[in-house]
Design a protein around this motif. Structure first.
Motif, PDB file in Angstrom:
ATOM      1  N   VAL A 262     -46.708 -37.478  -2.365  1.00 30.28           N
ATOM      2  CA  VAL A 262     -47.952 -38.033  -1.827  1.00 30.28           C
ATOM      3  C   VAL A 262     -49.033 -36.966  -1.973  1.00 30.28           C
ATOM      4  O   VAL A 262     -48.773 -35.779  -1.729  1.00 30.28           O
ATOM      5  N   PHE A 287     -54.500 -33.692   1.654  1.00 27.13           N
ATOM      6  CA  PHE A 287     -54.321 -35.096   2.009  1.00 27.13           C
ATOM      7  C   PHE A 287     -53.943 -35.147   3.471  1.00 27.13           C
ATOM      8  O   PHE A 287     -53.002 -34.485   3.887  1.00 27.13           O
ATOM      9  N   ASP A 288     -54.657 -35.922   4.266  1.00 23.18           N
ATOM     10  CA  ASP A 288     -54.370 -35.973   5.698  1.00 23.18           C
ATOM     11  C   ASP A 288     -53.321 -37.051   5.972  1.00 23.18           C
ATOM     12  O   ASP A 288     -53.607 -38.240   5.862  1.00 23.18           O
ATOM     13  N   VAL A 289     -52.124 -36.609   6.329  1.00 24.59           N
ATOM     14  CA  VAL A 289     -51.025 -37.543   6.594  1.00 24.59           C
ATOM     15  C   VAL A 289     -51.411 -38.541   7.689  1.00 24.59           C
ATOM     16  O   VAL A 289     -51.033 -39.713   7.634  1.00 24.59           O
ATOM     17  N   LEU A 290     -52.199 -38.095   8.659  1.00 23.70           N
ATOM     18  CA  LEU A 290     -52.581 -38.998   9.752  1.00 23.70           C
ATOM     19  C   LEU A 290     -53.522 -40.095   9.271  1.00 23.70           C
ATOM     20  O   LEU A 290     -53.750 -41.081   9.966  1.00 23.70           O
ATOM     21  N   LEU A 292     -52.837 -41.802   6.514  1.00 25.84           N
ATOM     22  CA  LEU A 292     -52.039 -42.642   5.618  1.00 25.84           C
ATOM     23  C   LEU A 292     -52.208 -44.131   5.943  1.00 25.84           C
ATOM     24  O   LEU A 292     -52.291 -44.965   5.064  1.00 25.84           O
ATOM     25  N   LYS A 293     -52.215 -44.457   7.225  1.00 27.73           N
ATOM     26  CA  LYS A 293     -52.339 -45.841   7.722  1.00 27.73           C
ATOM     27  C   LYS A 293     -51.291 -46.766   7.098  1.00 27.73           C
ATOM     28  O   LYS A 293     -50.139 -46.688   7.465  1.00 27.73           O
ATOM     29  N   HIS A 294     -51.693 -47.610   6.124  1.00 27.22           N
ATOM     30  CA  HIS A 294     -50.741 -48.573   5.582  1.00 27.22           C
ATOM     31  C   HIS A 294     -50.425 -48.288   4.123  1.00 27.22           C
ATOM     32  O   HIS A 294     -51.328 -48.017   3.338  1.00 27.22           O
ATOM     33  N   LEU A 295     -49.174 -48.400   3.764  1.00 29.02           N
ATOM     34  CA  LEU A 295     -48.760 -48.326   2.376  1.00 29.02           C
ATOM     35  C   LEU A 295     -48.002 -49.613   2.060  1.00 29.02           C
ATOM     36  O   LEU A 295     -47.155 -50.041   2.837  1.00 29.02           O
ATOM     37  N   ASP A 296     -48.331 -50.213   0.914  1.00 31.41           N
ATOM     38  CA  ASP A 296     -47.642 -51.447   0.524  1.00 31.41           C
ATOM     39  C   ASP A 296     -46.898 -51.241  -0.791  1.00 31.41           C
ATOM     40  O   ASP A 296     -47.343 -50.471  -1.654  1.00 31.41           O
ATOM     41  N   PHE A 297     -45.798 -51.948  -0.938  1.00 27.91           N
ATOM     42  CA  PHE A 297     -44.970 -51.859  -2.139  1.00 27.91           C
ATOM     43  C   PHE A 297     -44.466 -53.252  -2.497  1.00 27.91           C
ATOM     44  O   PHE A 297     -44.120 -54.027  -1.606  1.00 27.91           O
TER      45      PHE A 297
END
Lengths: 396, 396
Positions: A262, A287-290, A292-297
């Motif tokens: 990531v 990259f701010d991990v906080l 990230l919110k939503h990841l779609d696959f």
């Protein structure tokens, strides 16, 4: 201190590479640059970086630029030209690391010669692996020098592969944004316009790669690149659609663990990774991990995106088939952008060219270039011959 | 062939370890088992695995079990008992690898002795790092033997750390499911019931760890474990809430790359990883990337979950503070489950105990056990003294 040559210094990857190098003057030095026809930028880069060698496209431009540089007090830079000039940049004796970022087959010979000269390579040129991958990776293995991928997906795979041995890899997952037509119903694909296809949701890129992203052919090329870079069969290179382009790719190991990479979507990161390898150097590319919110696959739809299926078929066959895949796609994309063929005419053209192409392995770069010309000619003939075929030609 | 001892063989991790070992008879052998009071299961495991040594909790049980085993034709297994018995299992001369999975401070001495005996350790016991982490990790470094984490988060971190050197790590991101009260408004926390707190959304676990997941104290313990396992300060161990528990944790490197580990939520995977390390062994514990669908991430709310804040404070101070954090939490959780204190009484109790505890470093395991008893006594006294305090006591 790593001494760097950049093939394609005035292009997008070339400029990003210089931006990265700028941040680490104690680690990287620019020794040689190969530009194309953007002489103004080549002039500015030479004044800034004072390379030993600069190559441009044409003889007269080289002479004029040499004169201008001498007048500007940068006469110590030797100016050369053409393919021989690019090869001289790629194989310069003081160079350790070559960034291969010339777009198209023009970069093949210089990259191959850089590999033969034992340079470390940062690879951003697709054709080096898709068209000439069998030759170039075999030579790199002979030299014992790694080909370090400078594109977000393969760079991510390279990072994730550190989590185990190659014989512990089950499969590689390349993420795909899905392009602008991820949600478009299949029946609307016949009427996709040029403007729609050029409107990529996450990355701002050149016109060809934007269309290749819309057809998913770009992901198909990446499958072939992964096959060759990592020496893994096509059946074990998988594609997963991930619209946020935040996970850049993944590696699945035999025990069931998956490592994913990531980062920000900024080409400077894979460039820095390749330049610094095997170390990692601190950067401000956070990259701010906080956030990230939503990841779609989801799975890619091979019915909607036949180019991806064609790429897998070419990858399985190898040889001239993958040369033709790239060449036919380039011709078809240009024809689409010129309004000569429809969006679905792109896979139709490629399919037709692949049908007429053998899987013979190329024996040299000039052999690759011959296969490439042949496939382009087949593609042009197919397009001209189907100018009235409604499934191929653009609707007026 | 790795020869294995399991401390806590009849517990959940112990049983999962035996399931993993069962799949690879050519790689792993069971040499010694330490069970507790589940004599029936200890008997069955001994018949199945025929260890050289079995330890149980009490002397009379050891005698009876030894007789039963001889009658069942398994007389070659020596049966020992108590702490000395567990230590004998952990330090058996034929053992290479010790799985430390006894719950609570009961596992400390045997694990410490296993480390001192130069065994490789698969660590599933939280107290070994939270309470005795300074002692145990120092000894493991002296021995040059790794402590391999057997829990999904630290195991994931261990895997991701392979992507770079320790001095290239920017920070570690532990993922947290968020527990059952992730979406519960702050004002409802005072009236959380035992049944609500025991209802964990993703993992089925024991009662204490389920409550610790509901308060996020479990994540706080994991922060301390990470600090000690990986020798990274608390400020560089971050927590991100990720309700799907699919990404098990992440490591952020200085260049801006983040590696994340994804897998099924099955403890057999980290157990297999630890047992097989530094290799990876093929398993059927597959995670289908195409089934990933949606992943969500957000910051933890330290106001709603003061236990996580308390854990960071204890981690910064170290020494007796982390011993007390664990001891006070265990007493408070039991009191909550017995209906003696409210959900918010758990952090109130821990805070009160921490206020009265120094940060003195323990010098031995018995020193740790003394600190532990002291903190438990402080916690009990606080709970008894606040039986009429509405912010601590449970409402009847």
């Amino acid at each position: 201190m790593k001494r760097i040559a950049i093939l394609g210094s005035t292009g997008s990857i070339g400029c990003s590479t210089l931006k990265v190098v700028e941040g680490y003057p104690e680690r990287f030095a620019v020794v040689a640059l190969a530009a194309g026809s953007n002489l103004e930028l080549a002039f500015k880069q030479t004044l800034r970086w004072r390379p030993k060698l600069l190559s441009v496209a044409h003889e007269d431009a080289a002479a004029a630029l040499g004169k201008r540089l001498r007048e500007a007090g940068a006469g110590e830079t030797e100016v050369v030209w053409g393919t021989a000039g690019t090869v001289a940049v790629a194989t310069h004796s003081q160079v350790d690391f070559v960034v291969s970022a010339i777009v198209g087959v023009a970069g093949l010979e210089a990259t191959y010669e850089a590999v033969r000269a034992g340079k470390q390579i940062g690879l951003a040129n697709k054709e080096c692996l898709v068209a000439a991958g069998e030759l170039i990776t075999a030579e790199a293995r002979r030299q014992g020098k790694p080909l370090l991928p400078i594109d977000s997906e393969h760079n991510a795979v390279h990072q994730c592969l550190r989590g185990g041995r190659m014989d512990e890899v089950k499969q590689v997952w390349l993420t795909a944004s899905g392009g602008p037509f991820l949600q478009t119903p299949r029946e609307e694909f016949a009427s996709i316009t040029i403007a729609q296809a050029l409107n990529h949701p996450t990355w701002k890129m050149g016109r060809r790669i934007t269309i290749d992203s819309a057809t998913l052919m770009n992901k198909g090329f990446e499958v072939i690149e992964a096959v060759r870079l990592f020496n893994i069969p096509p059946s074990r290179i998988r594609v997963v659609v991930h619209p946020q382009s935040t996970v850049h790719s993944m590696v699945e190991f035999v025990d069931g663990s998956i490592l994913a990479q990531v980062s920000v979507t900024d080409m400077r990161l894979p460039i820095l990774y390749a330049l610094a390898w095997p170390e990692r150097i601190a950067s401000d590319l956070r990259f701010d991990v906080l956030s990230l919110k939503h990841l779609d696959f989801c799975a890619p739809d091979l019915e909607k995106f036949p180019c991806l299926r064609l790429a897998y078929e070419a990858a399985e066959a190898g040889g001239a088939k993958t040369v033709a895949l790239n060449a036919a796609d380039e011709v078809a994309v240009v024809a689409f952008l010129e309004g000569k063929i429809a969006f679905l005419g792109i896979p139709a053209t490629i399919q037709a060219v692949l049908n007429e192409t053998s899987a013979r392995k190329p024996e040299s770069i000039s052999d690759v270039l011959g296969m490439d010309s042949e496939a382009r000619e087949l593609a042009r003939r197919f397009i001209d011959g189907h100018s009235s075929d409604s499934r191929v030609a653009a609707t007026k």
